[in-house]
Motif scaffolding. Structure first.
Motif, short mmCIF file in Angstrom:
data_model
loop_
_atom_site.label_atom_id
_atom_site.label_comp_id
_atom_site.label_asym_id
_atom_site.label_seq_id
_atom_site.Cartn_x
_atom_site.Cartn_y
_atom_site.Cartn_z
N THR A 33 0.57 2.48 -10.64
CA THR A 33 1.02 3.15 -9.41
C THR A 33 0.83 4.65 -9.51
O THR A 33 0.84 5.23 -10.60
N HIS A 91 -7.03 2.15 1.22
CA HIS A 91 -5.96 2.44 2.18
C HIS A 91 -6.24 1.62 3.43
O HIS A 91 -7.08 1.96 4.25
N ASP A 102 -2.72 0.76 -0.51
CA ASP A 102 -1.54 0.54 0.32
C ASP A 102 -2.00 -0.08 1.63
O ASP A 102 -3.18 -0.05 1.97
N TYR A 125 -2.75 -7.54 0.90
CA TYR A 125 -2.57 -7.22 -0.52
C TYR A 125 -3.12 -8.34 -1.40
O TYR A 125 -3.80 -8.09 -2.41
N VAL A 147 -1.51 0.98 -6.96
CA VAL A 147 -0.96 1.16 -5.61
C VAL A 147 -0.61 2.63 -5.44
O VAL A 147 -0.22 3.31 -6.39
N SER A 184 6.06 7.11 0.46
CA SER A 184 4.70 6.90 0.92
C SER A 184 4.22 8.07 1.77
O SER A 184 4.99 8.68 2.54
N THR A 208 4.05 0.10 1.33
CA THR A 208 4.09 -0.13 -0.10
C THR A 208 4.74 -1.48 -0.42
O THR A 208 4.76 -2.39 0.42
#
Length: 338
Positions: A33, A193, A225, A244, A262, A270, A283
């Motif tokens: 992350t 994204h 994300d 995802y 992520v 975020s 997220t």
């Protein structure tokens, strides 16, 4: 309140194993992350961030960008970038460094000075040399060149996650040219994204990753994300989960895809709501630290391997030859460094 109305959705059972553990068990190097300095004051957030079963890799969201590192011409300050870097080192987490060259978030002096090709090149070389030298040996990978292509057309970019004019231009006009000149380029970063309503399919992502892999490159999903239109509901959260799952599933199906990052895991941290008004919840964790259904979607992809997504009809492409441990050992010994 949203969290009351979606209690049944948010309370779905989750596998006991966590994301980085599952990714490594499947032969990937990490599940990680991004994070930023100001977020480290939240103790519950940090407890998840530093759980290496959950996240085995960290990326500084802002602390290594030009405006922070060289706020004045020729004056360097590495203290902000060192916060996340030192946290990763102390916690035995892989550090992906972000970034050396980008057109955005530059120090103000870069835009206000008068440049020639010669003095701009010299300033760029000095900046890259100073920053890369400071963290030499500490970064698994650098996003060396970030977002270099326009939409028409290593390297880290957005909208190159499926085969398109832009992804083809990345292959032909950046990567191949560098390779033909004998310049080292180890891998490509796919930012990823996405929006719930407009994300590439599992098969489209696999096809695109494989084209990069065929050029001898490693692949990383670097900024994943998936934003949705507010308010959240069971439908858009389920669709988010599928996006995802497809993206992580694509990485699972391409050997050269070594890991997933992520772009932060906690909705209040975020970047999406400030940049895209009316969109958010991009997220894996809600504001009350319950998990999005997307968390389970990722678990599905990591545990089911090459049979990850509902739009996957390539069952014959499954590779279950038992060599994931050997592949992991090979990846553990390969480090991208300047």
């Amino acid at each position: 309140m949203f969290f009351q109305s979606l209690t049944a959705v948010a309370a779905i059972p989750f596998a006991s194993a966590q994301l980085n553990q599952l990714a490594q068990d499947a032969g990937k190097m990490y599940f990680g992350t991004a994070t930023d300095n100001g977020e480290l004051n939240n103790t519950q957030y940090v407890s998840i961030l530093t759980n290496t079963s959950e996240f085995g890799q960290l990326t500084p969201s802002n602390g290594q960008k030009w405006f922070v590192i060289e706020p004045e011409f020729g004056v360097y300050n590495f203290s902000m970038g060192s916060v996340v870097a030192d946290l990763a080192a102390s916690n035995n987490q892989i550090l992906r460094c972000h970034n050396l060259v980008w057109h955005s978030q530059l120090a103000p002096w870069v835009d206000t000075m008068t440049w020639s090709k010669e003095n701009l090149t010299a300033a760029l070389i000095d900046h890259v040399t100073q920053e890369a030298t400071h963290w030499k040996g500490k970064c698994y990978a650098w996003d060396v060149l970030n977002e270099a292509l326009n939409e028409d057309a290593y390297y880290n970019d957005y909208n190159i996650e499926h085969v398109s004019n832009k992804s083809n231009a990345a292959r032909a006009n950046i990567i191949k040219l560098l390779q033909d000149d004998g310049i080292r380029i180890d891998g490509v970063g796919l930012q990823s994204h996405f929006t719930v309503a407009n994300a590439p399919s599992l098969d489209a992502q696999i096809e695109n990753m494989q084209l990069f892999a065929d050029m001898g490159l490693e692949i990383a999903i670097t900024e994943l994300d998936v934003r949705l239109n507010e308010p959240e509901n069971s439908t858009n959260l389920a669709n988010q989960s599928q996006v995802y799952e497809n993206t992580v599933g694509a990485c699972m199906q391409v050997d050269e895809c070594i890991g997933i990052t992520v772009w932060d895991f906690y909705d209040p941290f975020s970047w999406v709501p400030d940049t895209f008004p009316g969109q958010g919840s991009a997220t894996l964790y809600f504001a009350n630290f319950t998990k999005h259904p997307a968390y389970q979607g990722i678990v599905n992809a990591l545990t089911n391997g090459t049979d990850s997504g509902s739009d996957n009809d390539n069952g014959d492409d499954c590779d279950d030859d038992g060599d994931s441990g050997d592949k992991k050992k090979k990846r553990d010994s390969h480090w991208w460094r300047l």
